[in-house]
Design a protein around this motif. Sequence first.
Motif, short mmCIF file in Angstrom:
data_model
loop_
_atom_site.label_atom_id
_atom_site.label_comp_id
_atom_site.label_asym_id
_atom_site.label_seq_id
_atom_site.Cartn_x
_atom_site.Cartn_y
_atom_site.Cartn_z
N HIS A 360 0.84 -1.20 0.00
CA HIS A 360 0.00 0.00 0.00
C HIS A 360 0.88 1.26 0.00
O HIS A 360 0.58 2.24 -0.71
N ARG A 363 2.25 1.87 -3.44
CA ARG A 363 1.22 2.43 -4.35
C ARG A 363 1.04 3.92 -4.07
O ARG A 363 1.00 4.73 -5.00
N LEU A 364 0.93 4.26 -2.78
CA LEU A 364 0.76 5.68 -2.42
C LEU A 364 1.95 6.52 -2.88
O LEU A 364 1.79 7.60 -3.45
N ALA A 367 1.97 7.24 -6.58
CA ALA A 367 0.75 7.79 -7.21
C ALA A 367 0.90 9.25 -7.64
O ALA A 367 0.17 9.72 -8.51
N ASN A 369 0.19 11.89 -5.87
CA ASN A 369 -0.88 12.74 -5.33
C ASN A 369 -0.44 13.55 -4.11
O ASN A 369 -1.16 14.43 -3.66
#
Length: 410
Positions: A360, A363-364, A367, A369
């Motif tokens: 996780h 992925r973060l 990303a 973001n």
Amino acid sequence: MTSEAKPRIAILGGGPAGSAFALSMVSRGVDPKDLVVIDKARFPRKKLCGGGVTFRGTELLRELVGKPVGGGETKGLEFLSSVGRFEVREKGPQWIHDRAELDHQLIEAVRARGVAIREGETVTAIEPAHDAIAVTTKGTKERIERFAWVIGADGANGLSRRASGLRGGIVGRLVEGVFEAKDAREQADTLYFDFDPICDRIPGYAWIFPYFVGGSLVGWKIGVMDGRGVVPGETLRAWTQRYAEERGYRLTEDKIAGFPERYWDWRTRGHREGLVLIGEAYGIDALLGEGIAPAMYSAVYAAERVKEALDRGVRTIGAYERGFAMSAEGRNLWFQARLADRIYGRHPERWLRVLFGMEHLKRLAGAGNDAYGRLLGHMPALVARYALQVVREGIPSAAPVERLPAPPRA
Ligand SMILES: Cc1cc2nc3c(=O)[nH]c(=O)nc-3n(C[C@H](O)[C@H](O)[C@H](O)COP(=O)(O)OP(=O)(O)OC[C@H]3O[C@@H](n4cnc5c(N)ncnc54)[C@H](O)[C@@H]3O)c2cc1C
């Protein structure tokens, strides 16, 4: 100059922290004539540093002075080790600067706002005096002056912390050199952070950063951080030399240089009557040793608090440290210090496996973001997902990590 016209606030050190403090005070309406920056160096001055500024630092720089000229840009970070690798993508690019160029532009912006800059003057003593702090400096001559406020922005090795007796954080040891790439495979659009030093009992990471001067790529900065300050400098230098050579780099300077870093923790103290510490004199990121962005953020925080104190006619600031710890940057530094305690602590191999095994998190991180160092808000989700992973796969082993050989050359 009459005694009324003398500046009330002495900023000791004209690095990113001292400059950001001065700029921030002027933008808060403080008379520039009330401020003076004193630095032992003359600008442009050298500072041993990778020069990488992650996105939140670029945002603040843009706010303070606009985009500095002469550096380079990278599109992301890459974390690697013998147990895996992953990319970190931020909301925007990172900037990378030669520190002589960056700090010179910052100090010139301060000068342009009308603040006096005294270069080539070393602060040799700081002592409380009645309703003031007495600062002794040595330049062409020695002088003792009294200031209502002293801002300690004199970095990891500075006098202000020592003289004020305020408790500081862990001091790390770093070495770095400038190299040329013979047949290296790293790309100049990425900042590489390699945690394999942990496998060699160095509690830290190695970096490979592109080095830009005047906007052109002139080489690579390669170094290693010992985030606990426990490995002799000579060992770190030999390790860096070998690491670089294995990857196809050749040293272009006469030596690999060393400099300390001081890390922030919630126990770190930064204020006593008439004095605040900012920047690396206060403390920086304990995990990556990122210091430029934390230096500027702590400076902006301090400017807000000192301005309030000036407006109220007082020389003490309530809960200076707690206020910083609650700020976005303080929370980030707290988080980084906790991670550093683990990865550079008792079972580093286990935590290396945790870091590189969290799907996780990867992925973060990839990303694009978020800004690096602003992942604290994702903690509940990270912990929950990781707990699930542990239930499925068990707790990662603390056994030594088998070190992979250097990757093939380009
Ligand atoms: C090898 C290495 C690599 C690094 N790489 C990065 C990186 O890639 N990215 C990043 O963000 N951070 C990096 N850092 C950390 C970063 O360099 C510092 O955290 C940052 O410079 C702190 O800024 P500052 O303004 O607090 O202090 P400094 O930049 O150290 O400025 C302090 C100033 O105070 C002056 N001074 C000191 N003592 C006195 C005195 N007695 N009298 C008068 N003046 C004095 C000095 O001349 C200096 O100009 C690195 C550090 C090292 C050692």
